[in-house]
Design a protein around this motif. Structure first.
Motif, PDB file in Angstrom:
ATOM      1  N   THR A  41       5.191  17.520  -8.348  1.00 60.48           N
ATOM      2  CA  THR A  41       6.028  18.610  -8.858  1.00 60.48           C
ATOM      3  C   THR A  41       6.530  19.404  -7.656  1.00 60.48           C
ATOM      4  O   THR A  41       5.756  19.841  -6.816  1.00 60.48           O
ATOM      5  N   LYS A  42       7.862  19.490  -7.567  1.00 57.71           N
ATOM      6  CA  LYS A  42       8.456  20.175  -6.417  1.00 57.71           C
ATOM      7  C   LYS A  42       9.403  21.229  -6.979  1.00 57.71           C
ATOM      8  O   LYS A  42      10.274  20.906  -7.779  1.00 57.71           O
ATOM      9  N   ASP A  43       9.220  22.464  -6.619  1.00 57.13           N
ATOM     10  CA  ASP A  43      10.032  23.584  -7.125  1.00 57.13           C
ATOM     11  C   ASP A  43      10.082  23.549  -8.654  1.00 57.13           C
ATOM     12  O   ASP A  43      11.138  23.719  -9.260  1.00 57.13           O
ATOM     13  N   GLY A  44       8.952  23.263  -9.261  1.00 58.58           N
ATOM     14  CA  GLY A  44       8.885  23.271 -10.718  1.00 58.58           C
ATOM     15  C   GLY A  44       9.474  22.030 -11.370  1.00 58.58           C
ATOM     16  O   GLY A  44       9.437  21.894 -12.588  1.00 58.58           O
ATOM     17  N   GLU A  45       9.997  21.112 -10.585  1.00 58.74           N
ATOM     18  CA  GLU A  45      10.607  19.894 -11.141  1.00 58.74           C
ATOM     19  C   GLU A  45       9.728  18.700 -10.822  1.00 58.74           C
ATOM     20  O   GLU A  45       9.220  18.572  -9.702  1.00 58.74           O
ATOM     21  N   GLN A  46       9.568  17.833 -11.796  1.00 53.81           N
ATOM     22  CA  GLN A  46       8.809  16.603 -11.521  1.00 53.81           C
ATOM     23  C   GLN A  46       9.707  15.598 -10.824  1.00 53.81           C
ATOM     24  O   GLN A  46      10.865  15.415 -11.191  1.00 53.81           O
ATOM     25  N   THR A  47       9.145  14.991  -9.810  1.00 51.19           N
ATOM     26  CA  THR A  47       9.917  13.984  -9.079  1.00 51.19           C
ATOM     27  C   THR A  47       8.947  12.982  -8.453  1.00 51.19           C
ATOM     28  O   THR A  47       7.732  13.148  -8.551  1.00 51.19           O
ATOM     29  N   TYR A  48       9.475  11.945  -7.853  1.00 54.73           N
ATOM     30  CA  TYR A  48       8.610  11.018  -7.130  1.00 54.73           C
ATOM     31  C   TYR A  48       8.764  11.262  -5.647  1.00 54.73           C
ATOM     32  O   TYR A  48       9.851  11.595  -5.176  1.00 54.73           O
ATOM     33  N   ARG A  49       7.675  11.062  -4.946  1.00 50.91           N
ATOM     34  CA  ARG A  49       7.811  11.038  -3.484  1.00 50.91           C
ATOM     35  C   ARG A  49       7.355   9.667  -3.005  1.00 50.91           C
ATOM     36  O   ARG A  49       6.483   9.040  -3.610  1.00 50.91           O
ATOM     37  N   GLU A  50       7.988   9.222  -1.944  1.00 56.01           N
ATOM     38  CA  GLU A  50       7.575   7.955  -1.347  1.00 56.01           C
ATOM     39  C   GLU A  50       6.161   8.123  -0.820  1.00 56.01           C
ATOM     40  O   GLU A  50       5.812   9.176  -0.302  1.00 56.01           O
ATOM     41  N   ALA A  51       5.371   7.105  -0.971  1.00 53.06           N
ATOM     42  CA  ALA A  51       3.985   7.191  -0.514  1.00 53.06           C
ATOM     43  C   ALA A  51       3.640   5.938   0.271  1.00 53.06           C
ATOM     44  O   ALA A  51       4.295   4.904   0.127  1.00 53.06           O
ATOM     45  N   THR A  52       2.608   6.031   1.077  1.00 58.75           N
ATOM     46  CA  THR A  52       2.118   4.817   1.730  1.00 58.75           C
ATOM     47  C   THR A  52       1.265   4.080   0.701  1.00 58.75           C
ATOM     48  O   THR A  52       0.829   4.670  -0.304  1.00 58.75           O
ATOM     49  N   TRP A  53       1.002   2.816   0.957  1.00 57.37           N
ATOM     50  CA  TRP A  53       0.144   2.061   0.051  1.00 57.37           C
ATOM     51  C   TRP A  53      -1.241   2.712  -0.026  1.00 57.37           C
ATOM     52  O   TRP A  53      -1.816   2.812  -1.112  1.00 57.37           O
ATOM     53  N   ASP A  54      -1.741   3.176   1.128  1.00 55.53           N
ATOM     54  CA  ASP A  54      -3.065   3.798   1.141  1.00 55.53           C
ATOM     55  C   ASP A  54      -3.122   5.000   0.205  1.00 55.53           C
ATOM     56  O   ASP A  54      -4.036   5.120  -0.604  1.00 55.53           O
ATOM     57  N   GLU A  55      -2.123   5.845   0.319  1.00 58.45           N
ATOM     58  CA  GLU A  55      -2.081   7.033  -0.544  1.00 58.45           C
ATOM     59  C   GLU A  55      -2.052   6.639  -2.023  1.00 58.45           C
ATOM     60  O   GLU A  55      -2.797   7.168  -2.841  1.00 58.45           O
ATOM     61  N   ALA A  56      -1.155   5.700  -2.334  1.00 58.44           N
ATOM     62  CA  ALA A  56      -0.976   5.311  -3.738  1.00 58.44           C
ATOM     63  C   ALA A  56      -2.248   4.679  -4.289  1.00 58.44           C
ATOM     64  O   ALA A  56      -2.687   5.005  -5.397  1.00 58.44           O
ATOM     65  N   LEU A  57      -2.855   3.793  -3.507  1.00 59.37           N
ATOM     66  CA  LEU A  57      -4.043   3.094  -3.984  1.00 59.37           C
ATOM     67  C   LEU A  57      -5.233   4.050  -4.092  1.00 59.37           C
ATOM     68  O   LEU A  57      -6.015   3.978  -5.047  1.00 59.37           O
ATOM     69  N   ASN A  58      -5.360   4.958  -3.135  1.00 55.38           N
ATOM     70  CA  ASN A  58      -6.440   5.951  -3.194  1.00 55.38           C
ATOM     71  C   ASN A  58      -6.279   6.849  -4.414  1.00 55.38           C
ATOM     72  O   ASN A  58      -7.245   7.169  -5.098  1.00 55.38           O
ATOM     73  N   PHE A  59      -5.029   7.222  -4.679  1.00 55.95           N
ATOM     74  CA  PHE A  59      -4.743   8.065  -5.839  1.00 55.95           C
ATOM     75  C   PHE A  59      -5.214   7.368  -7.114  1.00 55.95           C
ATOM     76  O   PHE A  59      -5.906   7.950  -7.954  1.00 55.95           O
ATOM     77  N   ILE A  60      -4.854   6.094  -7.238  1.00 58.72           N
ATOM     78  CA  ILE A  60      -5.217   5.332  -8.437  1.00 58.72           C
ATOM     79  C   ILE A  60      -6.740   5.211  -8.554  1.00 58.72           C
ATOM     80  O   ILE A  60      -7.322   5.437  -9.612  1.00 58.72           O
ATOM     81  N   ALA A  61      -7.382   4.869  -7.424  1.00 59.17           N
ATOM     82  CA  ALA A  61      -8.836   4.664  -7.451  1.00 59.17           C
ATOM     83  C   ALA A  61      -9.548   5.965  -7.833  1.00 59.17           C
ATOM     84  O   ALA A  61     -10.501   5.956  -8.626  1.00 59.17           O
ATOM     85  N   THR A  62      -9.071   7.077  -7.279  1.00 59.93           N
ATOM     86  CA  THR A  62      -9.692   8.368  -7.599  1.00 59.93           C
ATOM     87  C   THR A  62      -9.579   8.656  -9.093  1.00 59.93           C
ATOM     88  O   THR A  62     -10.550   9.039  -9.749  1.00 59.93           O
ATOM     89  N   LYS A  63      -8.375   8.448  -9.625  1.00 61.91           N
ATOM     90  CA  LYS A  63      -8.152   8.710 -11.058  1.00 61.91           C
ATOM     91  C   LYS A  63      -8.991   7.769 -11.928  1.00 61.91           C
ATOM     92  O   LYS A  63      -9.529   8.177 -12.961  1.00 61.91           O
ATOM     93  N   MET A  64      -9.065   6.524 -11.522  1.00 66.11           N
ATOM     94  CA  MET A  64      -9.846   5.566 -12.317  1.00 66.11           C
ATOM     95  C   MET A  64     -11.327   5.938 -12.302  1.00 66.11           C
ATOM     96  O   MET A  64     -12.022   5.798 -13.312  1.00 66.11           O
TER      97      MET A  64
END
Lengths: 177, 747
Positions: free
Chosen positions: B114-137
């Motif tokens: 969420t950037k300035d109150g708007e939902q958007t995507y940001r480019e991420a590295t594979w590490d960031e994306a995979l860590n995010f998923i693993a944490t949530k799981m």
């Protein structure tokens, strides 16, 4: 030697694989094509029939495109294959106007382009790309002067037609009915 | 609607590589910029040919990718040895390179922020994306248990995520290919013969003497091997009988076309059964030997006469009798084709049962020219620890419904993802791999509700399909031309094995699904389930176990093995079907015990009101569902779908050829976009037809956006099959709007 093609309208399902195979084999720019599929619907529901035809340059014996070409770019190769020499073509489009089958197009690079019967493959003994890819095997390519060829055989045994025979071009693509 | 997960248009972010504009003429097929020789014929010196099998549809034909010396994929050609394609790919396979060269591909992992109150995507590295998923799981596992993760999948990549979820402790793995497609057929055949016709279907079309198609449009559905065999059957003079309200391509090649009133197929099938039995034209010896329940069936169909069926189906009694006789004359070399997409009216298992019973009466199962026995190669599984046993699974959310669902029912997994008071077993996280649920699932409201309630939604795809706009994390997968994959070991007339290996290195930041699953698995502490460096190691191990090697497979692409079992029933053998009693079930005790009709009965279905027409949808040979609508090698052949309208109806409405209209359905839902009218005698006056897979509303699909209409947005009435949960989608009716409707404000 006289190369020709026979296409079985009873088997063609109009999938257009011939078009895609031609494009990838011959690097035809997307948006253009050297072959295409025509669907003719006849009758009134429920007495309706469909004819599906894969069409392309007819490699005519009496070719208006070769006759009208001012530079000699459109010419006959062995076996009656009509070919455009891109280096000689000035892109004037006279051949496009003269073709009763609308089989030619102006290539974005400035010359006129059309089906070559995949002459580069045929010279190596292969079928044109469209024939070799067709899932229904509805196309037969071969030499009309060879009495033992499959194409001579199917033309002998099956009722067939060619397109716009009244144009007098002596087309060499035959449609089995 | 609660917009915790707001739809984000990926393309509006100006991501990654420079945006490619795609003027038609600029985009060269296969992206090869080779110099033409003087006469325009190619004389490319091909660098190499690389073994692959196709992923543009589920048929998975084996082929070769031809790669130029400068590393471009020039063309893809079928593998001559593959019995599924015989060296001839279909247009989609031939144009498969367009999946690789699509300028709109997903290029880098994306994370929702969420950037300035708007939902958007940001480019991420594979590490960031995979860590995010693993944490949530891990959070989901701790809070709700591992069973609260689910997978929706289609295609080759699903297998790796299935493995991941099984290792994690969940078997909530669903695919639209069951409850939105072939489920009723498989269930109906399993109940009758004890097994299904699988995929590729075990129909012996090439040697049949009579092929009966009921709403199955082979030739428009480009199931390669079947199309090839139907052509061969035409050559050999087989009789084709096609039942379809539309003059399909197959119908145009048929000796008999039965232009049936839609929704009445079961009446016709019952009348055929009646004729075969009461005219004594069924296969008596076969039925006596292999079937049970004949007496009950005979009594059951007593009143289902052709005269009775005439009033329902509009098919003349004489035509019903003649076609039944054609089948009997050809028996047992006859196929009443089971079809594939069979979720039509909600009584689809029963219709499939009627088809199966007809096949049984004619003796086609296990006979040449009928239905053959498949045989495949068992590929050993790479060593892994035992999967943990889940505390609950999708079956436990059915509450007694759909007792014959052998595979997970997508719609109930979606339902289980919507929390409610007192609801146990709620799903909190999804991985979606290779399926665009927005287009494939008809129950949109529930789908949206479910997606808004999730703690995690991961989408893995090659393209920015609509579903990616709802993800928390989008993972860009490389295409089938850029990766190793599991061995294709489908069962067929001959056992075969096919290899897929990368023709080129993955473009952009894309990765193969096996890698993605392994990376997530390792981050979840499940490394022992992924005990290999890369997938090559797995393939090498498997191939060595079955007497081959990666080296050999790279060279031949496809390996055939000798058959060990019979292709057809040996009449001297004491053959047993895989049903509980070993016999074909005309009268299903299993169904009866579960409270369903033991034999199919005709029930009438709702008909369109005045001014409305039944919405029929189907396939075009150059497209696969919604996944090819952006493929530049295929779109020129069919850039958009059109709505087929009978000339009399067009005249009534004053609609002209090629006019654009909007479609409005019985519930007032108007199509997102307008659609071109095709006025044609090929369609009945009470129906309209559109090809499925168009009308994309996701702008990042720069070509497909706004072209044609999406049939599933007009499918708001779903008749669910009580036997297995299939979503019947052919009970929707549309009318025409000739001027653009005002957009209603959405709350």
């Amino acid at each position: 030697m006289r190369y020709a093609m026979a296409i079985d309208t009873r088997k063609c399902v109009g999938c257009s694989d011939c078009v895609v195979a031609c494009q990838t084999e011959n690097n035809v720019p997307v948006g253009f094509c050297r072959d295409w599929v025509v669907e003719v619907v006849d009758g009134t529901y429920p007495n309706v029939s469909i004819e599906l035809r894969s069409e392309r340059c007819n490699h005519c014996n009496n070719s208006p495109c070769v006759r009208c070409c001012p530079t000699g770019a459109s010419h006959f190769e062995d076996g009656g294959i009509v070919v455009v020499n891109h280096n000689k073509c000035i892109g004037c489009g006279a051949c496009i106007e003269s073709c009763p089958y609308d089989a030619r197009y102006s290539h974005p690079e400035g010359y006129v382009d059309k089906c070559t019967f995949c002459i580069h493959r045929v010279r190596q003994g292969s079928d044109p790309a469209c024939v070799s890819v067709c899932p229904t095997k509805c196309m037969y390519f071969g030499d009309l002067s060879d009495p033992n060829s499959k194409i001579v055989n199917v033309l002998k045994n099956r009722k067939h037609k060619s397109l716009a025979p009244e144009a007098g071009t002596q087309p060499q693509i035959f449609y089995l009915l | 609607m609660h917009t915790r997960r707001k739809f984000i248009k990926i393309g509006s972010l100006g991501l990654g590589a420079a945006a490619l504009t795609t003027g038609l003429a600029n985009w060269v097929v296969g992206s090869a910029s080779s110099k033409n020789s003087s006469n325009g014929s190619q004389s490319l010196a091909y660098g190499k040919k690389v073994a692959t099998y196709c992923e543009v549809c589920f048929w998975k034909c084996a082929g070769w990718a031809y790669v130029t010396p400068n590393g471009q994929i020039q063309k893809i050609i079928g593998n001559d040895d593959d019995p599924q394609c015989n060296g001839r790919l279909c247009p989609r396979g031939t144009g498969g390179v367009g999946m690789f060269s699509d300028p709109d591909r997903l290029k880098t992992p994306l994370i929702r922020v969420t950037k300035d109150g708007e939902q958007t995507y940001r480019e991420a590295t594979w590490d960031e994306a995979l860590n995010f998923i693993a944490t949530k799981m891990k959070e989901i596992r701790e809070k709700h248990g591992p069973e609260s993760m689910a997978l929706f999948n289609h295609g080759s990549s699903g297998k790796y995520f299935t493995h991941l979820l099984n290792a994690f402790g969940s078997n909530n793995v669903a695919a639209p290919s069951f409850a939105q497609c072939r489920g009723p057929r498989d269930t109906g055949f399993e109940l009758t013969f004890g097994e299904s016709v699988s995929s590729p279907e075990v129909t012996d079309i090439r040697d049949t003497r009579c092929l009966v198609l009921i709403g199955s449009h082979i030739g428009e559905n480009m199931h390669n091997g079947q199309v090839q065999e139907m052509s061969e059957a035409i050559d050999k003079g087989a009789v084709i009988i096609t039942v379809d309200p539309r003059l399909s391509t197959a119908a145009s090649k048929s000796k008999y076309w039965l232009p049936i009133k839609p929704s009445t197929d079961l009446a016709l099938l019952l009348a055929w059964i009646h004729v075969l039995i009461y005219d004594q034209r069924y296969n008596k010896a076969y039925v006596e030997k292999y079937a049970e329940g004949f007496k009950e069936l005979k009594e059951h169909v007593k009143d289902y006469t052709p005269e009775w069926a005439y009033g329902i189906t509009t098919i003349k009694p004489e035509l019903i009798r003649n076609t039944a006789r054609e089948m009997a004359n050809a028996a047992p070399s006859v196929i009443i084709h089971p079809g594939r997409h069979t979720t039509w009216y909600g009584d689809d298992v029963q219709r499939s049962r009627a088809i199966a019973i007809l096949n049984g009466l004619l003796g086609s199962w296990g006979n040449r020219g009928g239905i053959y026995f498949k045989e495949g190669i068992k590929v050993p599984e790479f060593p892994r620890p035992d999967y943990p046993k889940p505390a609950w699974s999708w079956q436990d959310t059915l509450n007694g419904r759909y007792p014959f669902a052998k595979e997970a029912v997508t719609n109930t997994v979606i339902e289980a993802s919507i929390p409610a008071e007192g609801k146990k077993n709620v799903i909190k996280g999804w991985i979606v791999s290779g399926t665009n649920l927005i287009v494939s699932i008809p129950l949109k409201e529930e789908l949206m509700k479910a997606m808004q309630s999730l703690d995690l939604l991961v989408v893995v795809d090659t393209m920015p399909m609509e579903i990616t706009g709802y993800a928390d994390v989008v993972l860009p997968e490389c295409t089938y031309l850029e990766r190793y994959d599991d061995l294709r070991a489908t069962a067929h007339r001959e056992p075969t094995l096919a290899l897929r290996m990368p023709a080129v290195e993955p473009m952009y930041e894309t990765k193969p699904a096996w890698w993605i699953a392994k990376q997530i698995g390792e981050r979840l502490g499940l490394g022992s389930f992924f005990n290999y460096k890369d997938f090559k190691e797995v393939l090498e191990w498997q191939l060595n176990k079955i007497g081959s090697s990666l080296n050999e497979m790279e060279r031949i692409g496809l390996k055939k093995f000798e058959r060990k079992t019979a292709l057809y029933i040996d009449p001297n053998d004491d053959f047993k079907f895989k049903t509980p009693s070993g016999k074909i079930q005309f009268n299903s005790k299993e169904l009866q015990e579960a409270g369903f009709d033991a034999m199919p009965k005709y029930t009438s279905h709702p008909q369109p009101e005045d001014g409305f027409y039944r919405l029929i949808y189907g396939r075009a040979p150059m497209h696969t569902f919604s996944r090819t609508a952006n493929n530049r090698n295929l779109v020129a052949l069919m850039p958009e779908n059109s709505v087929w309208v009978n000339p009399q109806i067009a005249e009534l409405w004053g609609i002209k050829k090629d006019q654009y209209v909007w479609l409005k359905n019985q519930d007032g839902v108007v199509s997102n976009f307008s659609v071109k009218v095709r006025i044609t005698e090929r369609i009945r006056w009470d129906s309209v037809y559109i090809v499925h897979g168009f009308g994309h509303h996701h702008k990042p699909l720069t070509y497909a956006f706004g072209r044609g209409v999406n049939d599933t947005e007009l499918v708001t009435h779903v008749a669910t099959d009580p036997i297995m949960g299939g979503t019947g989608m052919r009970g929707n009716f549309v009318t025409f709007l000739t001027t653009q409707p005002k957009k209603e404000a959405k709350g």
